[in-house]
Design an enzyme around this catalytic site. Sequence first.
Site, short mmCIF file in Angstrom:
data_model
loop_
_atom_site.label_atom_id
_atom_site.label_comp_id
_atom_site.label_asym_id
_atom_site.label_seq_id
_atom_site.Cartn_x
_atom_site.Cartn_y
_atom_site.Cartn_z
N SER A 266 -30.33 30.80 -18.00
CA SER A 266 -30.84 29.83 -18.85
C SER A 266 -30.93 30.35 -20.44
CB SER A 266 -32.52 29.82 -18.70
OG SER A 266 -32.69 29.22 -17.22
N CYS A 268 -28.27 30.66 -22.13
CA CYS A 268 -27.25 31.82 -22.49
C CYS A 268 -25.76 31.00 -22.55
CB CYS A 268 -26.97 32.48 -21.26
SG CYS A 268 -28.31 33.73 -21.16
N ASP A 291 -25.62 21.78 -16.67
CA ASP A 291 -26.74 22.73 -16.06
C ASP A 291 -26.44 23.02 -14.47
OD1 ASP A 291 -28.85 24.28 -16.80
OD2 ASP A 291 -30.23 22.96 -15.45
N ARG A 384 -36.81 21.72 -26.87
CA ARG A 384 -35.86 21.01 -26.17
C ARG A 384 -35.60 19.72 -26.45
NH1 ARG A 384 -33.14 24.02 -21.62
NH2 ARG A 384 -34.16 26.05 -21.81
P1 GTP Z 1 -30.60 26.28 -20.26
O1 GTP Z 1 -30.46 24.83 -20.53
O2 GTP Z 1 -31.74 26.94 -20.56
O3 GTP Z 1 -29.85 26.59 -18.89
O4 GTP Z 1 -29.43 26.90 -21.25
P2 GTP Z 1 -27.91 26.98 -21.64
O5 GTP Z 1 -27.21 27.91 -20.74
O6 GTP Z 1 -27.61 25.44 -21.39
O7 GTP Z 1 -27.85 27.69 -23.11
P3 GTP Z 1 -27.55 26.95 -24.22
O8 GTP Z 1 -26.02 26.10 -24.56
O9 GTP Z 1 -28.38 25.69 -24.63
O10 GTP Z 1 -27.75 28.01 -25.42
C1 GTP Z 1 -28.65 28.73 -25.78
C2 GTP Z 1 -28.67 29.41 -26.86
O11 GTP Z 1 -27.46 30.45 -26.99
C3 GTP Z 1 -28.62 28.51 -28.06
O12 GTP Z 1 -29.49 29.11 -29.17
C4 GTP Z 1 -27.30 28.94 -28.63
O13 GTP Z 1 -26.93 28.44 -30.07
C5 GTP Z 1 -26.63 30.11 -27.96
N1 GTP Z 1 -25.40 30.34 -27.85
C6 GTP Z 1 -24.64 29.40 -26.90
N2 GTP Z 1 -23.06 29.84 -26.96
C7 GTP Z 1 -23.27 30.82 -27.75
C8 GTP Z 1 -22.06 31.54 -27.94
O14 GTP Z 1 -20.80 31.42 -27.77
N3 GTP Z 1 -22.42 32.71 -29.02
C9 GTP Z 1 -23.62 32.84 -29.50
N4 GTP Z 1 -23.66 34.00 -30.29
N5 GTP Z 1 -24.48 32.30 -29.29
C10 GTP Z 1 -24.37 31.19 -28.38
C1 SPV Z 2 -33.41 26.56 -17.64
O1 SPV Z 2 -34.35 27.20 -17.91
O2 SPV Z 2 -32.43 26.81 -17.21
C2 SPV Z 2 -33.39 24.90 -17.91
C3 SPV Z 2 -34.42 24.44 -18.46
O3 SPV Z 2 -32.27 24.51 -17.79
S1 SPV Z 2 -35.66 23.89 -17.47
O4 SPV Z 2 -35.48 22.91 -16.87
O5 SPV Z 2 -36.84 24.14 -18.06
O6 SPV Z 2 -35.53 24.77 -16.31
MN MN Z 3 -30.68 25.72 -17.06
#
Ligand code: GTP
Ligand code: SPV
Ligand code: MN
Length: 601
Positions: A266, A268, A291, A384
Amino acid sequence: MALDANSVKHDQLKKWVNEVAEMCQPDAIYWCDGSKEEYDTLMKEMIASGAATPLAKRPNSVLFRSHPSDVARVENRTYISTTKQEDAGPTNNWMAPDELKAAMKKLYKGCMKGRTMYVIPFSMGPVGSPIAKIGIELTDSAYVVCNMHIMTRVGTSVIDVLGADGEYIPCLHTVGSPLEPGQADSTWPCAASIDDKYISHFPEENLIWSYGSGYGGNALLGKKCLALRIASAMAKREGWMAEHMLILRLISPEGKKYHIAAAFPSACGKTNLAMLESTVEGWKVECIGDDIAWMKLGPNGELRAINPEAGFFGVAPGTSYKSNPMAMDSIRENAIFTNCALTDDGNIWWEDGDTKAPAHLVDWKGNDWSPETKEAPAAHPNARFTAPASQCPVICPDWEDPNGVEIDILLFGGRRTTTIPLVTQAVSWEHGVFMGASAGSETTAAAIGLKAGVRRDPFAMIPFCGYNMGDYIQHWFDMGDKLGSKAPKMFYVNWFRKDANGKFIWPGFGDNSRVLKWMCERIEGKVDAVETAIGFLPKVEDLDLSGLKVTDEQMKELLTVDAEAWKAELPEINEFFNKFGDRYPAKLKKEIERLTANLSK
Ligand code: GTP
Ligand code: SPV
Ligand code: MN
């Protein structure tokens, strides 16, 4: 508007709805039809009550502010309730089904007083397709109904598919905040104490009971509860996979299509990678999901994946036209924002977005905020957006194909400041499973109450696996045996290495396309690699770095194996794996022994 309950032919479903209503004692029952009219009416009511703030700058979009105690998933209140504790395994909270149900029934009694109970018929996956699963969520939250409209396929057609005796997964949810006659509602009702929250799963009977939280995965029960925890247990029984993975299509300049599924924990980088705008000329990404991936063997023995969701529930902070333009375009209208900051002209704002903080904002708690006097971020770090996937400009034309797409590449990763190189290719399926199983990541704001630091998060599934983690890893080995020569190739990536000044070394985001391109060239046999103790690493000259401002030193740092740091990590990985006891897969043990031997060569 509203589905006529009398038209529902499924007696068992009606019986369950009535039983829950008797227990929870709502003032009214409302069957959702999934229409736009329904969404608009509920949203209007929530705007009128003050729960939602309309956004002048974004058509048909609103902002919600949660209760400050209810801002993310609650892992320590999440249960996998199986008859035997060993079937939930060492990484899940467990309580015996009878005991857990008894405790929750006490809380459920009268919990919907003063509220409407909504019946949400929803489909994970296209309605009526053979891979889709139907859920019925009962909830006393209109916010949940509107979010489910976006995140899943809600509507009368689901009830039609169910017919008189179709199978569905019952999902019971309440915010756990009954109202006395005349009592005014709060803008974000939820259980007063975190110890009263329960996110419970009964995988032996495909049942979900959630109490006390209105936020994200705790409340939108199609997502983590159904499509991951319950589905992963079903998938193990039935020989398929339910994974915390994005799915993307990468198209080369020659027009060749590659499909990639990637598991990162999450917050990441899944949403970001899923809709990345390539900085390598001629390469293009189309988004299939951000996701969750459900993957099954196809007719030719290949691995095929579908996205069971219909929307994005994405992390807001950090999202900008620079980092993720396609997400920004997806949330221009028809979006729900939760825990973002509000600007004076009716727009949302968050940290690390496109604009510097204006002189005045209302922060996620509803207080005045200014950059000069700030004590904390204006948006919650786990703020979110909810938006329909169909609004993403690069949504793949095949994203709803019930046959899914054939996966060529599986990616694992996490957030690691040190040790882990930019990219490593597994030498075999077994090695790839070890990479996924040993994945570690620095914890984020996506869950409440996690210790800072690195935690083991196999396949990004530690919070989402609905059964014993040892058995889950064995299931990955078994899938490899079934796939044989059709198995996708596996890679491990880390976009998050930092330098001595705490700055990210790799530019990340769109530039991650450079790493994806290398992977495609590897699977085509176009480029060589360096075989190291931990797997194949790129030769720096094989990475397309044109136009990029990274120094040779930086690339060296990103692409060297720090054997001492790896050795220091082994005891911790061993300790984690040893928890599996008699469910510790022999093939996993063999892989860590092989790595240990490699590192001391
Ligand atoms: P969940 O919805 O929680 O499952 O998260 P996710 O894995 O979809 O993560 P998301 O793509 O929303 O990224 C989360 C955070 O990581 C954000 O603040 C992004 O800006 C940051 N981020 C994503 N990709 C990169 C990257 O390649 N480099 C850096 N430095 N930060 C990143
Ligand atoms: C996560 O935490 O990996 C998410 C957000 O995608 S939630 O749906 O709240 O679990
Ligand atoms: Mn997720």
